[in-house]
Design a protein around this motif. Structure first.
Motif, PDB file in Angstrom:
ATOM      1  N   LEU A 106      -2.250   9.603 -19.944  1.00  0.00           N
ATOM      2  CA  LEU A 106      -1.684   9.642 -18.602  1.00  0.00           C
ATOM      3  C   LEU A 106      -1.631  11.077 -18.075  1.00  0.00           C
ATOM      4  N   GLN A 107      -1.158  11.980 -18.905  1.00  0.00           N
ATOM      5  CA  GLN A 107      -1.037  13.379 -18.475  1.00  0.00           C
ATOM      6  C   GLN A 107      -2.398  14.015 -18.195  1.00  0.00           C
ATOM      7  N   ARG A 108      -3.414  13.532 -18.847  1.00  0.00           N
ATOM      8  CA  ARG A 108      -4.760  14.034 -18.598  1.00  0.00           C
ATOM      9  C   ARG A 108      -5.361  13.441 -17.320  1.00  0.00           C
ATOM     10  N   GLU A 109      -5.100  12.157 -17.068  1.00  0.00           N
ATOM     11  CA  GLU A 109      -5.773  11.445 -15.990  1.00  0.00           C
ATOM     12  C   GLU A 109      -5.004  11.430 -14.672  1.00  0.00           C
ATOM     13  N   LEU A 110      -3.689  11.466 -14.741  1.00  0.00           N
ATOM     14  CA  LEU A 110      -2.893  11.222 -13.542  1.00  0.00           C
ATOM     15  C   LEU A 110      -3.090  12.260 -12.431  1.00  0.00           C
ATOM     16  N   PRO A 111      -3.232  13.553 -12.728  1.00  0.00           N
ATOM     17  CA  PRO A 111      -3.373  14.520 -11.624  1.00  0.00           C
ATOM     18  C   PRO A 111      -4.488  14.194 -10.635  1.00  0.00           C
ATOM     19  N   SER A 112      -5.560  13.585 -11.082  1.00  0.00           N
ATOM     20  CA  SER A 112      -6.654  13.270 -10.165  1.00  0.00           C
ATOM     21  C   SER A 112      -6.300  12.132  -9.212  1.00  0.00           C
ATOM     22  N   HIS A 113      -5.170  11.466  -9.451  1.00  0.00           N
ATOM     23  CA  HIS A 113      -4.763  10.342  -8.595  1.00  0.00           C
ATOM     24  C   HIS A 113      -3.563  10.680  -7.709  1.00  0.00           C
ATOM     25  N   PHE A 114      -3.010  11.889  -7.819  1.00  0.00           N
ATOM     26  CA  PHE A 114      -1.824  12.221  -7.032  1.00  0.00           C
ATOM     27  C   PHE A 114      -2.063  12.142  -5.530  1.00  0.00           C
ATOM     28  N   GLY A 115      -3.285  12.399  -5.096  1.00  0.00           N
ATOM     29  CA  GLY A 115      -3.570  12.357  -3.662  1.00  0.00           C
ATOM     30  C   GLY A 115      -3.777  10.961  -3.104  1.00  0.00           C
ATOM     31  N   GLU A 116      -3.777   9.971  -3.980  1.00  0.00           N
ATOM     32  CA  GLU A 116      -4.007   8.587  -3.559  1.00  0.00           C
ATOM     33  C   GLU A 116      -2.648   7.925  -3.330  1.00  0.00           C
ATOM     34  N   VAL A 117      -2.229   7.929  -2.086  1.00  0.00           N
ATOM     35  CA  VAL A 117      -0.886   7.454  -1.739  1.00  0.00           C
ATOM     36  C   VAL A 117      -0.985   6.378  -0.667  1.00  0.00           C
ATOM     37  N   PRO A 118      -0.358   5.219  -0.866  1.00  0.00           N
ATOM     38  CA  PRO A 118      -0.393   4.184   0.178  1.00  0.00           C
ATOM     39  C   PRO A 118       0.428   4.609   1.393  1.00  0.00           C
ATOM     40  N   ARG A 119       0.146   3.996   2.525  1.00  0.00           N
ATOM     41  CA  ARG A 119       0.867   4.313   3.761  1.00  0.00           C
ATOM     42  C   ARG A 119       2.318   3.856   3.643  1.00  0.00           C
ATOM     43  N   ALA A 120       3.235   4.719   4.065  1.00  0.00           N
ATOM     44  CA  ALA A 120       4.657   4.373   4.002  1.00  0.00           C
ATOM     45  C   ALA A 120       5.018   3.304   5.025  1.00  0.00           C
ATOM     46  N   SER A 121       4.288   3.249   6.130  1.00  0.00           N
ATOM     47  CA  SER A 121       4.616   2.294   7.191  1.00  0.00           C
ATOM     48  C   SER A 121       3.369   1.978   8.001  1.00  0.00           C
ATOM     49  N   HIS A 122       3.371   0.774   8.596  1.00  0.00           N
ATOM     50  CA  HIS A 122       2.282   0.382   9.496  1.00  0.00           C
ATOM     51  C   HIS A 122       2.816   0.118  10.905  1.00  0.00           C
ATOM     52  N   ARG A 123       3.945   0.726  11.224  1.00  0.00           N
ATOM     53  CA  ARG A 123       4.537   0.482  12.538  1.00  0.00           C
ATOM     54  C   ARG A 123       3.609   0.926  13.674  1.00  0.00           C
ATOM     55  N   ARG A 124       2.764   1.925  13.416  1.00  0.00           N
ATOM     56  CA  ARG A 124       1.888   2.440  14.475  1.00  0.00           C
ATOM     57  C   ARG A 124       0.447   1.941  14.342  1.00  0.00           C
ATOM     58  N   THR A 125       0.234   1.018  13.438  1.00  0.00           N
ATOM     59  CA  THR A 125      -1.122   0.482  13.268  1.00  0.00           C
ATOM     60  C   THR A 125      -1.529  -0.333  14.493  1.00  0.00           C
ATOM     61  N   VAL A 126      -2.749  -0.115  14.942  1.00  0.00           N
ATOM     62  CA  VAL A 126      -3.279  -0.829  16.108  1.00  0.00           C
ATOM     63  C   VAL A 126      -4.398  -1.758  15.648  1.00  0.00           C
ATOM     64  N   LEU A 127      -4.227  -3.035  15.937  1.00  0.00           N
ATOM     65  CA  LEU A 127      -5.231  -4.050  15.619  1.00  0.00           C
ATOM     66  C   LEU A 127      -5.214  -5.115  16.716  1.00  0.00           C
ATOM     67  N   PRO A 128      -6.270  -5.908  16.823  1.00  0.00           N
ATOM     68  CA  PRO A 128      -6.189  -7.080  17.696  1.00  0.00           C
ATOM     69  C   PRO A 128      -5.076  -8.006  17.210  1.00  0.00           C
ATOM     70  N   THR A 129      -4.487  -8.751  18.106  1.00  0.00           N
ATOM     71  CA  THR A 129      -3.431  -9.686  17.731  1.00  0.00           C
ATOM     72  C   THR A 129      -3.950 -11.122  17.794  1.00  0.00           C
ATOM     73  N   LEU A 130      -3.349 -11.955  16.979  1.00  0.00           N
ATOM     74  CA  LEU A 130      -3.725 -13.366  16.924  1.00  0.00           C
ATOM     75  C   LEU A 130      -2.794 -14.156  17.823  1.00  0.00           C
ATOM     76  N   SER A 131      -3.340 -14.979  18.679  1.00  0.00           N
ATOM     77  CA  SER A 131      -2.496 -15.753  19.596  1.00  0.00           C
ATOM     78  C   SER A 131      -1.665 -16.776  18.856  1.00  0.00           C
ATOM     79  N   ARG A 132      -2.250 -17.408  17.858  1.00  0.00           N
ATOM     80  CA  ARG A 132      -1.505 -18.404  17.077  1.00  0.00           C
ATOM     81  C   ARG A 132      -2.275 -18.711  15.806  1.00  0.00           C
ATOM     82  N   LEU A 133      -1.559 -19.168  14.813  1.00  0.00           N
ATOM     83  CA  LEU A 133      -2.178 -19.673  13.602  1.00  0.00           C
ATOM     84  C   LEU A 133      -2.785 -21.040  13.888  1.00  0.00           C
ATOM     85  N   PRO A 134      -3.711 -21.497  13.044  1.00  0.00           N
ATOM     86  CA  PRO A 134      -4.262 -22.843  13.247  1.00  0.00           C
ATOM     87  C   PRO A 134      -3.154 -23.894  13.319  1.00  0.00           C
ATOM     88  N   ALA A 135      -3.206 -24.756  14.299  1.00  0.00           N
ATOM     89  CA  ALA A 135      -2.152 -25.758  14.497  1.00  0.00           C
ATOM     90  C   ALA A 135      -1.996 -26.658  13.276  1.00  0.00           C
TER      91      ALA A 135
END
Length: 493
Positions: free
Chosen positions: A173-202
């Motif tokens: 772990l101590q040998r491999e982990l430093p190369s992964h420190f920059g890989e961080v998931p997004r803390a929030s998606h409040r500002r994410t912009v995507l198309p919206t779905l009008s409704r789920l399949p009835a």
């Protein structure tokens, strides 16, 4: 590395079905990483939705036929679903929380949503029934399914084997982990912009309507569900909100004393994060970020001259280093064990030396012999052990040190080591909020020798497996108040 790009090492194709660019939406099937931020799976689903120019649907379902389903486990998950419902409000994502009312009622839901999906993204998880469920689902759906690993700091696929000893894994772990420190998931998606779905399949919303979460979380809101109503909620609130509060409280109040010896089991000195990590309400990356902020830490402070030592590698305070060794080394060691050992929950998965010594002493006379019911009801001769079991039943956890004693004495007082293992798994997974987790299996199997070494002198029943006794525990800890608190007026008697 850009925060919105999920590392390829964390992504696994579950089937060979095609991606369908002309379908209506991307589907994220949330199964283990049950949170709206700090989530590589959600990040990956958003990546696909952006590339395809499609809306994103998030399905979080709760079945009622999983093993050890109870009011306790359901309530904790439902707390998280309610948090997610609020978190996804105001985003372009369509969140569909579904809760089964009868066994098998949710069958077909995933396939129905997949019928109009471009592809499916889901969560990687190496234990409980989830690997089987994911594999079966991937074979049924007509579109590509990807599983994304958001479990730890080190991707599961960064290794090629499991480890018998924590020291060896720590070195890796101590040998491999430093190369992964920059890989961080997004803390929030409040500002994410995507198309919206009008409704789920009835057809989906008619047959599998969104759950009324507030109603289910009312007193007796689960009474009609076919789950175990005898295992009651503990009062500990689940969900990402409660998880963040627990994290903040720990970092501000107990991080500076974490791991320091305390002789009083009534004094809280743990992080309290285990249930939230287990249900995916809190991320290891989020925890590290909070600790790093408190410590004023950055990745450049890690030492490249320390190999396998528990302290000193991170370049933080000694208490923070002890905590991170538990959070990262031990927790991720258990995840890797389950990932590489499909038999992780079977007696045969023990190291050869442990199995040999336990088998050699399997016929040794036991000083006491109890069956599952006696253990479950805390009806042994030992008041301290009974207190541990009552804490598990009523609070859904056991004090850290005493949890080891709890397991060791089940081994000591069961008719065979195989039966002891069955009893530990049953009681832990039925009552512990963080049960059914790779870390839980790691703790249970540790009592039988996994991730430990041979000890002397050789003792009856235990052989070379590490021995613990209530008498030695009493000499190290002030347990009188603990025993009095958990055995007087027991709720289950």
């Amino acid at each position: 590395m850009a925060r919105n790009k999920v590392p390829a090492l964390r992504i696994r194709d579950c089937n060979e079905a095609p991606v369908r660019p002309d379908a209506r939406y991307v589907l994220y099937w949330m199964t283990a990483t049950r949170r709206s931020g700090w989530n590589f799976s959600l990040d990956r689903a958003v990546e696909h939705a952006r590339e395809l120019g499609k809306p994103l649907v998030v399905l979080e379902a709760l079945r009622c036929d999983y093993e050890w389903a109870s009011d306790r486990m359901h309530t904790f998950v439902l707390d998280g679903m309610r948090d997610n419902l609020r978190a996804f409000e105001g985003t372009p994502f369509t969140y569909h929380p579904y809760v089964e009312q009868e066994r098998g009622e949710g069958r077909g839901l995933l396939e129905a949503l997949a019928g109009e999906a471009c592809l499916i993204v889901t969560d990687e998880y190496p234990s409980f029934f989830l690997p089987r469920m994911l594999s079966a689902a991937a074979a049924r759906v007509p579109v590509r399914m990807e599983a994304v690993d958001s479990l730890g700091l080190l991707p599961l696929r960064a290794a090629t084997k499991s480890w018998l000893r924590a020291h060896d894994f720590r070195r890796f772990l101590q040998r491999e982990l430093p190369s992964h420190f920059g890989e961080v998931p997004r803390a929030s998606h409040r500002r994410t912009v995507l198309p919206t779905l009008s409704r789920l399949p009835a057809a989906v919303t008619r047959r599998w309507p969104a759950a009324h979460l507030d109603r289910l979380l009312q007193p007796d809101g689960l009474a009609s569900l076919p789950i175990d109503h005898g295992v009651r909620p503990t009062g500990l609130r689940g969900g990402a909100g409660a998880g963040r509060e627990a994290l903040t409280d720990f970092v501000q109040e107990r991080l500076t004393t974490y791991g320091l010896s305390t002789r009083d089991p009534m004094v809280e000195n743990t992080s309290g994060l285990s249930p939230y990590l287990h249900f995916g309400h809190v991320s290891t990356h989020e925890v590290l970020a909070a600790v790093a902020k408190s410590e004023g830490w950055e990745p450049s402070r890690v030492s490249m001259h320390i190999h396998g030592k528990r302290e000193g590698w991170w370049g933080m305070s000694s208490t923070a280093e002890v905590f991170l060794d538990e959070l990262v080394t031990w927790r991720e060691l258990c995840h890797h064990t389950c990932w590489f050992r499909p038999d992780f929950d079977r007696y045969e998965s023990l190291p050869d030396w442990a199995r040999e010594t336990l088998d050699e002493h399997a016929r040794d006379p036991r000083p006491y012999l109890y069956d599952l019911e006696q253990f479950e009801q805390a009806r042994t001769h030992d008041e301290l052990w009974n207190a541990c079991q009552q804490q598990l039943r009523r609070q859904g956890r056991i004090h850290g040190y005493l949890r080891m004693l709890w397991g060791k004495k089940i081994l000591h007082w069961s008719r065979s080591p195989e039966r002891a293992l069955e009893i530990m798994i049953e009681l832990n997974n039925k009552y512990a909020i963080d049960g059914r987790d790779p870390n839980s299996y790691g703790g249970i199997f540790w009592t039988l020798g996994r991730h430990d070494r041979a000890w002397g002198p050789i003792r009856p029943v235990f052989g070379k497996v590490r021995y613990m006794s209530s008498e030695s525990t009493r000499s190290k800890m002030r347990v009188a108040d603990y025993v009095r608190h958990w055995t007087q007026g027991a709720l289950f008697e």
